[in-house]
Design a protein around this motif. Structure first.
Motif, PDB file in Angstrom:
ATOM      1  N   SER A 140       3.419   0.512 -15.290  1.00 12.41           N
ATOM      2  CA  SER A 140       2.187   0.900 -14.599  1.00 12.41           C
ATOM      3  C   SER A 140       1.975   0.064 -13.336  1.00 12.41           C
ATOM      4  O   SER A 140       1.599   0.590 -12.285  1.00 12.41           O
ATOM      5  N   GLY A 192       4.097   1.429 -10.428  1.00 11.70           N
ATOM      6  CA  GLY A 192       3.506   2.603  -9.785  1.00 11.70           C
ATOM      7  C   GLY A 192       2.259   2.262  -8.993  1.00 11.70           C
ATOM      8  O   GLY A 192       2.074   2.736  -7.865  1.00 11.70           O
ATOM      9  N   ASN A 193       1.395   1.421  -9.561  1.00  9.12           N
ATOM     10  CA  ASN A 193       0.168   1.044  -8.870  1.00  9.12           C
ATOM     11  C   ASN A 193       0.449   0.239  -7.601  1.00  9.12           C
ATOM     12  O   ASN A 193      -0.214   0.433  -6.576  1.00  9.12           O
ATOM     13  N   THR A 246       3.133   0.468  -5.783  1.00 11.91           N
ATOM     14  CA  THR A 246       3.670   1.432  -4.820  1.00 11.91           C
ATOM     15  C   THR A 246       2.534   2.186  -4.140  1.00 11.91           C
ATOM     16  O   THR A 246       2.515   2.321  -2.909  1.00 11.91           O
ATOM     17  N   ARG A 247       1.594   2.674  -4.924  1.00 11.98           N
ATOM     18  CA  ARG A 247       0.457   3.410  -4.346  1.00 11.98           C
ATOM     19  C   ARG A 247      -0.418   2.506  -3.469  1.00 11.98           C
ATOM     20  O   ARG A 247      -0.875   2.920  -2.405  1.00 11.98           O
ATOM     21  N   HIS A 248      -0.634   1.270  -3.907  1.00 13.33           N
ATOM     22  CA  HIS A 248      -1.437   0.332  -3.117  1.00 13.33           C
ATOM     23  C   HIS A 248      -0.809   0.106  -1.744  1.00 13.33           C
ATOM     24  O   HIS A 248      -1.480   0.221  -0.723  1.00 13.33           O
ATOM     25  N   ALA A 263       1.458   1.890  -0.240  1.00  9.39           N
ATOM     26  CA  ALA A 263       1.535   3.145   0.514  1.00  9.39           C
ATOM     27  C   ALA A 263       0.230   3.373   1.277  1.00  9.39           C
ATOM     28  O   ALA A 263       0.247   3.843   2.420  1.00  9.39           O
ATOM     29  N   SER A 264      -0.905   2.991   0.682  1.00  8.35           N
ATOM     30  CA  SER A 264      -2.197   3.140   1.364  1.00  8.35           C
ATOM     31  C   SER A 264      -2.301   2.231   2.585  1.00  8.35           C
ATOM     32  O   SER A 264      -3.119   2.458   3.467  1.00  8.35           O
ATOM     33  N   THR A 283       6.139   0.236   2.193  1.00  8.09           N
ATOM     34  CA  THR A 283       6.930   0.584   1.014  1.00  8.09           C
ATOM     35  C   THR A 283       7.770  -0.622   0.631  1.00  8.09           C
ATOM     36  O   THR A 283       8.919  -0.744   1.058  1.00  8.09           O
ATOM     37  N   TYR A 318       9.346   7.504  -7.214  1.00  6.50           N
ATOM     38  CA  TYR A 318       9.476   6.316  -6.379  1.00  6.50           C
ATOM     39  C   TYR A 318      10.905   5.767  -6.466  1.00  6.50           C
ATOM     40  O   TYR A 318      11.166   4.809  -7.183  1.00  6.50           O
TER      41      TYR A 318
END
Length: 154
Positions: A54, A57-58, A60-62, A64-65, A69, A102
């Protein structure tokens, strides 16, 4: 003279680096550009394994915002290697989905821990798709930290 080994918190990021991925001041510019995040799974606990995945993934999303990367590598060591075992992984499907979503996230299994488990269980352990072997899981974590990677314990 060799560089000092950074002070590492068991449950946090590399000392001297911020949660946003800023490298420690002593890291050379080349390593700063390639720095990433290493997540360690060191025990056979589905809760710990799930958190580590988790986190990947989190993170990566953080990032990305923020338009970034970072490289992320999940390293399994000790009894935590079960997470990347084709015959035992409790997270086989979520890991496949994570890799597909990802592809910059890498999975590494400690070859030493694998060898010990194979000897105890008298079998050959197959890895899940996308996982690779590294000689020593903890050695891989330290190697990446010395290159400026942030460390997260699963």
């Amino acid at each position: 003279m060799s560089e000092p080994i950074p002070d590492v918190s068991r449950r946090g990021f590399l000392a001297g680096a911020t949660a946003l991925g800023a490298p420690a001041p002593a890291v050379p510019a080349v390593a700063q550009h390639r720095a990433g995040i290493v997540v360690l799974i060191d025990r056979n606990d589905p809760h710990v394994m799930g958190h580590a995945i988790s986190y990947s993934g989190n993170l990566t999303r953080h990032f990305a915002s923020l338009g970034q990367t970072p490289a992320i590598e999940v390293v399994a060591n000790g009894t935590g290697i079960d997470v990347f075992r084709a015959d035992k992984s409790p997270l086989k499907e979520p890991l496949a989905a994570l890799r597909q979503m990802y592809p910059h996230i890498g999975f590494s299994m400690c070859a030493s821990s694998k060898s010990i488990a194979e000897s105890k269980e008298n079998l050959t352990i197959q890895l899940i798709d996308g996982a690779r072997l590294v000689p020593f899981g903890i050695g891989r974590v330290v190697e990446l930290q010395r290159k400026g990677w942030a460390y997260v314990h699963g």
